[in-house]
Design an enzyme around this catalytic site. Structure first.
Site, PDB file in Angstrom:
ATOM      1  N   LEU A  60       0.849  -1.218   0.107  1.00 46.89           N
ATOM      2  CA  LEU A  60      -0.308  -0.124   0.357  1.00 46.89           C
ATOM      3  C   LEU A  60       0.800   1.269  -0.079  1.00 46.89           C
ATOM      4  O   LEU A  60       0.312   2.433   0.036  1.00 46.89           O
ATOM      5  CB  LEU A  60      -0.930  -0.024   0.630  1.00 46.89           C
ATOM      6  CG  LEU A  60      -1.963  -1.015   1.124  1.00 46.89           C
ATOM      7  CD1 LEU A  60      -3.254  -1.160   2.969  1.00 46.89           C
ATOM      8  CD2 LEU A  60      -2.874  -1.626  -0.215  1.00 46.89           C
ATOM      9  N   ASP A 151       9.245  -9.208   2.602  1.00 46.61           N
ATOM     10  CA  ASP A 151       8.680  -9.193   1.688  1.00 46.61           C
ATOM     11  C   ASP A 151       9.808  -7.969   0.304  1.00 46.61           C
ATOM     12  O   ASP A 151      10.256  -6.622   1.067  1.00 46.61           O
ATOM     13  CB  ASP A 151       7.862  -9.195   0.825  1.00 46.61           C
ATOM     14  CG  ASP A 151       7.145  -9.326   0.577  1.00 46.61           C
ATOM     15  OD1 ASP A 151       7.339 -10.292  -0.471  1.00 46.61           O
ATOM     16  OD2 ASP A 151       6.541  -8.301  -0.418  1.00 46.61           O
ATOM     17  N   ASN A 277       8.977  -9.250  -9.361  1.00 47.09           N
ATOM     18  CA  ASN A 277      10.065 -10.447  -8.503  1.00 47.09           C
ATOM     19  C   ASN A 277       9.185 -11.162  -7.802  1.00 47.09           C
ATOM     20  O   ASN A 277       8.570 -10.432  -6.439  1.00 47.09           O
ATOM     21  CB  ASN A 277      10.804  -8.708  -8.016  1.00 47.09           C
ATOM     22  CG  ASN A 277      12.017 -10.006  -6.481  1.00 47.09           C
ATOM     23  OD1 ASN A 277      12.392 -10.869  -6.579  1.00 47.09           O
ATOM     24  ND2 ASN A 277      12.713  -9.279  -5.693  1.00 47.09           N
ATOM     25  N   ASP A 304       0.465  -9.574  -4.396  1.00 50.14           N
ATOM     26  CA  ASP A 304       1.028  -8.948  -3.675  1.00 50.14           C
ATOM     27  C   ASP A 304       1.538  -7.703  -5.155  1.00 50.14           C
ATOM     28  O   ASP A 304       2.088  -6.917  -5.761  1.00 50.14           O
ATOM     29  CB  ASP A 304       2.314  -9.818  -5.036  1.00 50.14           C
ATOM     30  CG  ASP A 304       3.011  -8.993  -5.074  1.00 50.14           C
ATOM     31  OD1 ASP A 304       4.013  -8.483  -4.510  1.00 50.14           O
ATOM     32  OD2 ASP A 304       4.530  -9.996  -5.241  1.00 50.14           O
ATOM     33  N   HIS A 308       3.402   1.310  -9.051  1.00 50.87           N
ATOM     34  CA  HIS A 308       4.687   2.315  -9.473  1.00 50.87           C
ATOM     35  C   HIS A 308       4.168   3.189 -10.054  1.00 50.87           C
ATOM     36  O   HIS A 308       3.409   3.318 -10.514  1.00 50.87           O
ATOM     37  CB  HIS A 308       5.784   1.252  -9.850  1.00 50.87           C
ATOM     38  CG  HIS A 308       6.841   0.226  -8.815  1.00 50.87           C
ATOM     39  ND1 HIS A 308       6.897   0.126  -7.731  1.00 50.87           N
ATOM     40  CD2 HIS A 308       6.615  -0.820  -9.181  1.00 50.87           C
ATOM     41  CE1 HIS A 308       7.678  -0.499  -7.526  1.00 50.87           C
ATOM     42  NE2 HIS A 308       7.332  -1.794  -8.166  1.00 50.87           N
ATOM     43  N   GLY A 323       7.168  -5.213  -9.937  1.00 49.79           N
ATOM     44  CA  GLY A 323       5.845  -5.591  -9.465  1.00 49.79           C
ATOM     45  C   GLY A 323       4.772  -5.549 -10.338  1.00 49.79           C
ATOM     46  O   GLY A 323       5.245  -3.702 -11.741  1.00 49.79           O
TER      47      GLY A 323
END
EC number: 3.5.2.3
Length: 430
Positions: A60, A151, A277, A304, A308, A323
């Site tokens: 988040l 993570d 990733n 996940d 971005h 991501g």
């Protein structure tokens, strides 16, 4: 508190449509019902009713990168995607490695009020992998942290990981590992295979993931601790998980929607929207992951969700951040890869998107059966309608979706959090 009557829904997609009455946040009646005078009515028209989804793996970005996502916008994306609870990862700025930060995330989630936002605490201070963070303090804080993870980075030191697992047993929490042996992925840009070789990318070997998973399963077994493996991406990892579970190891695992559907064939476009990733693997890996999810070797689906900014994705591949967005497309990818292929029925969807993640995350009021007396955390799904993905139309601030322009099946038409409608017909409820 409100009263809601869901007319003509099919719980778990089974049997004839029934009416479900929700009062004061609880399912109070199921059958052929008349609407109470003060009830808000949802005409389901035979749509599938499921327990609200739970995401064990969400980024988040708040605090620190509110230009890409906030707890409020991420909560909106989650509600629209059918989620009633999400676990917010610790790799924020500052890192969520202490009670002050996790309590801030918890309170911000409560203020947004669209989903239950459970902060994930860092395993190590500053995600540096050198010293254990204040696990006990975070577990006993207002946020009551239930899951800990570095993570984005692996807890690579085996002694440190062993200590974390040992401490977790006394706290009753879960250690979630980003399985990546960092010495095997220096400079890695893509799955080590034919595509990476052809495109000139430094390869990311499957063994970098599998070696850590095998190590940590042994450490968890010796500590009698609960280990959760984040974003499984290789067929070899699925084999290791089966081996460990057969031994009685307390290990669970998640797979992302994108690792179920997408492969490294997409790298041929050089589009960094496909950089993630762990990296996209081969079709044989994806096929094995789908089978492992159906069989229960992999326990659940986790998004996940990784927003971005444009400048972090619209650049050359080597400089792009890994991501993808996931909250508003997860259900549709599961329908496409698991339901339409016959690998899962709707009971199975409830298991992998709601029930098992709630159990792993120690949530007692999510992932519950659709029965009288149970909390009304619910998701209504139109299984047949298809929609076109447009990242710019998502609730997230960012728009980095690999599914842009794709036609996908399955639409969330309503989400209820403790009986209150949070999303309906593609819009956040006011």
């Amino acid at each position: 508190m409100t009263t809601v009557l869901i007319k003509g829904a099919r719980p778990y997609g089974e049997g004839d449509p029934v009416d479900v009455l929700v009062e004061d946040g609880v399912i109070t009646d199921i059958g052929s019902l008349d609407a109470p005078e003060d009830a808000e009515v949802i005409e389901a028209g035979g749509q599938v009713l499921l327990p609200g989804f739970v995401d064990l793996h969400t980024h988040l970005r708040e605090p620190g990168r509110e230009d890409t996502e906030t707890i409020a916008t991420g909560s909106a994306a989650a509600a629209l995607g059918g989620y009633t609870a999400v676990f917010a990862m610790a790799n924020t700025d500052p890192v969520a490695d202490n009670a002050v930060i996790v309590d801030h995330v918890w309170r911000r989630g409560q203020e947004a009020g669209l989903v239950d936002v459970h902060p994930v605490g860092a395993v190590t201070v500053g995600l540096k992998g050198e010293k254990l963070a204040e696990l006990g303090t975070m577990a006993k804080s207002e946020a009551r942290v239930k899951v800990f993870s570095d993570d984005g980075l692996c807890v690579a030191d085996p002694l440190l990981m062993r200590r974390a697992l040992e401490y977790s047993t006394a706290l009753g929490v879960v250690i979630a590992q980003h399985a990546e042996e960092p010495r095997l992925t220096v400079g890695a840009q893509a799955h080590e295979g034919e595509q990476a070789a052809r495109l000139g990318y430094t390869g990311w070997p499957a063994s970098a993931e599998e070696s850590i998973v095998a190590r940590d399963c042994l450490l968890a077994e010796h500590a009698n601790a609960r280990l959760h493996v984040c974003h499984v991406s290789t067929s070899g990892t699925a084999d290791i998980l089966k081996w460990a579970k057969d031994r009685g190891t307390k290990v669970s695992a998640e797979v992302t929607p994108h690792h179920l559907l997408l492969t490294d064939e997409r790298l041929a476009t050089y589009d960094p929207v496909n950089k993630v990733n762990p990296p996209l693997r081969t079709e044989s890996d994806a096929e094995k992951l789908r089978a492992a999810l159906a069989e229960g070797v992999i326990d659940c689906v986790a998004t996940d969700h990784a927003p971005h900014a444009v400048q972090d994705k619209d650049c050359e591949w080597s400089h792009a951040r890994p991501g993808m967005l996931g909250l508003q497309t997860a259900l549709s990818i599961v329908v496409e890869t698991m339901v339409r292929t016959g690998l899962l029925d709707w009971r199975g969807v409830a298991r992998v998107m709601s029930e098992r993640p709630a159990e792993i995350g120690n949530l007692t009021d999510h992932g519950r059966p659709i029965e009288v007396g149970e909390p009304a955390n619910l998701t209504l799904v139109d299984p047949d309608t298809e929609w076109t993905v447009r990242g710019a139309e998502f609730a997230s601030i960012a728009a980095n979706t690999p599914y842009e322009g794709m036609r996908l099946p399955g639409v969330v038409t309503a989400t209820l959090l403790r009986g209150r409608i949070t999303a309906r017909e593609g819009k956040i409820a006011q």
